[in-house]
Design a protein around this motif. Sequence first.
Motif, short mmCIF file in Angstrom:
data_model
loop_
_atom_site.label_atom_id
_atom_site.label_comp_id
_atom_site.label_asym_id
_atom_site.label_seq_id
_atom_site.Cartn_x
_atom_site.Cartn_y
_atom_site.Cartn_z
N VAL A 39 1.09 -1.25 -0.27
CA VAL A 39 0.22 -0.21 0.09
C VAL A 39 1.23 1.38 -0.35
CG1 VAL A 39 -2.01 1.28 0.95
CG2 VAL A 39 -1.49 -1.15 1.54
N PRO A 40 0.78 2.09 -1.25
CA PRO A 40 1.65 3.31 -1.16
C PRO A 40 1.67 4.11 -0.17
CG PRO A 40 0.78 3.00 -3.40
CD PRO A 40 -0.13 1.54 -1.97
N LYS A 41 0.73 4.35 0.51
CA LYS A 41 0.70 5.68 1.82
C LYS A 41 1.53 4.65 2.85
CE LYS A 41 -3.80 4.25 3.57
NZ LYS A 41 -5.35 5.00 4.47
N ILE A 49 14.15 -1.90 3.14
CA ILE A 49 12.88 -2.83 2.59
C ILE A 49 14.30 -4.70 1.24
CG2 ILE A 49 11.06 -1.44 1.95
CD1 ILE A 49 12.32 -1.51 -0.83
N ILE A 50 13.39 -5.45 1.74
CA ILE A 50 13.63 -6.21 0.31
C ILE A 50 13.29 -6.61 -0.86
CG2 ILE A 50 14.34 -8.56 0.11
CD1 ILE A 50 14.00 -8.62 3.39
N PHE A 51 13.76 -6.52 -2.17
CA PHE A 51 12.67 -6.76 -3.43
C PHE A 51 13.57 -7.28 -4.75
CE2 PHE A 51 15.97 -2.92 -2.92
CZ PHE A 51 16.21 -2.85 -4.17
N ARG A 52 12.66 -7.44 -5.58
CA ARG A 52 13.08 -7.95 -6.75
C ARG A 52 13.10 -6.71 -7.23
NH1 ARG A 52 11.43 -13.94 -6.27
NH2 ARG A 52 12.68 -14.38 -4.74
N ARG A 53 15.11 -6.99 -8.17
CA ARG A 53 15.06 -5.70 -9.12
C ARG A 53 13.58 -5.48 -10.81
NH1 ARG A 53 20.29 -5.20 -10.82
NH2 ARG A 53 19.86 -3.50 -11.81
N SER A 54 14.15 -7.05 -10.49
CA SER A 54 12.61 -7.24 -12.20
C SER A 54 11.55 -8.72 -11.81
CB SER A 54 13.26 -8.07 -13.76
OG SER A 54 13.76 -8.79 -13.20
N ASP A 55 10.45 -9.01 -12.62
CA ASP A 55 9.60 -9.99 -12.39
C ASP A 55 9.97 -10.78 -13.03
OD1 ASP A 55 9.41 -9.14 -14.43
OD2 ASP A 55 7.13 -8.25 -14.55
N THR A 56 11.26 -10.97 -13.65
CA THR A 56 11.45 -12.53 -13.99
C THR A 56 12.28 -13.27 -13.21
OG1 THR A 56 13.84 -11.29 -14.84
CG2 THR A 56 11.84 -10.76 -15.76
N GLN A 144 6.68 3.98 -6.72
CA GLN A 144 7.56 3.62 -7.80
C GLN A 144 8.31 4.24 -5.92
OE1 GLN A 144 9.59 2.84 -10.31
NE2 GLN A 144 7.50 2.26 -11.52
N LEU A 145 10.15 3.90 -5.59
CA LEU A 145 11.03 4.46 -5.02
C LEU A 145 11.52 4.65 -5.23
CD1 LEU A 145 9.38 1.58 -2.15
CD2 LEU A 145 8.96 3.57 -2.04
N PHE A 146 13.39 5.57 -4.45
CA PHE A 146 13.78 5.46 -4.57
C PHE A 146 15.26 5.16 -3.22
CE2 PHE A 146 18.54 8.18 -4.54
CZ PHE A 146 18.32 7.86 -6.70
N VAL A 147 15.89 4.28 -3.54
CA VAL A 147 16.83 3.67 -2.34
C VAL A 147 18.11 3.66 -2.64
CG1 VAL A 147 14.80 1.97 -2.66
CG2 VAL A 147 16.71 1.38 -4.07
N LEU A 148 18.37 3.57 -1.39
CA LEU A 148 20.00 3.78 -1.26
C LEU A 148 21.18 2.35 -0.44
CD1 LEU A 148 20.72 7.49 -1.39
CD2 LEU A 148 21.08 6.20 -3.62
N GLY A 149 21.68 1.97 -0.71
CA GLY A 149 22.86 1.80 -0.15
C GLY A 149 22.89 2.42 0.86
N GLY A 165 18.07 2.10 -11.37
CA GLY A 165 16.39 3.26 -11.56
C GLY A 165 15.38 2.55 -10.21
N PHE A 166 14.57 3.60 -10.09
CA PHE A 166 13.11 3.25 -9.60
C PHE A 166 13.36 1.78 -8.91
CE2 PHE A 166 13.10 7.31 -11.37
CZ PHE A 166 13.29 8.59 -10.40
N VAL A 167 12.54 1.35 -8.03
CA VAL A 167 11.97 0.60 -7.36
C VAL A 167 10.64 0.44 -7.36
CG1 VAL A 167 11.65 -1.59 -6.07
CG2 VAL A 167 14.39 -0.34 -6.36
N PRO A 168 9.76 -0.47 -8.16
CA PRO A 168 8.91 -0.31 -8.07
C PRO A 168 7.79 -1.04 -6.77
CG PRO A 168 8.84 -1.09 -10.08
CD PRO A 168 10.06 -0.79 -9.42
#
Length: 193
Positions: A39-41, A49-56, A144-149, A165-168
């Motif tokens: 949920v964006p808000k 966060i933990i995320f996938r860079r692509s949907d593949t 989308q989110l802007f993330v940094l290490g 780039g940005f993270v969906p």
Amino acid sequence: MGAWSTAARSEMFSIASNSMAPALVIGDIFFAGRIRDPVPKLFRRGEIIIFRRSDTGSSDWVKRVIGLPGDRVQLREGRLHLNGQPVSREFIGSHEVDETRMPSVMQRYRETLPGEAEVIFDVLEQDDTQPFDNTPEYRVPERQLFVLGDNRDNSLDSRAMRSFGFVPMTRVLAQPRFIVWSRDLRRIGTRLD
């Protein structure tokens, strides 16, 4: 607490790089709560966060959320700027890093992200003249989110717009909660949320 729920499925993850040092280092194993619905808000600046860079089915990545939809993010001479204002950065001292690909001693700073509740965390820098220490100003798109290490000069993240780039938000999988194992036993139990 963000978009996470302790009732959601949880699992263990491990870290394979020092791009999030000093919060997470190579060999750390941490417990993370899976996301139910992105949920964006409910996303907040400063959370890891933990995320996938692509949907593949690419590998999972771990970074810190810096910019939310509508935010403007830029780095100038190593200093993070959010919505046109410099983010507070305090020099803490030197920090030894145990990895052959990086300098053995880095500079450690404490950053404070503005918001309803300030978020404080430490970052590492070699110096303020590295390739990603000066960027254009990026406006974060909707959902989308802007993330940094946290290890700013040794992290592939949203500053590399062509390759990262940005993270969906739909690709966010989980949020780290606490470290359950580390080569440095003093780190066990460290909270990450």
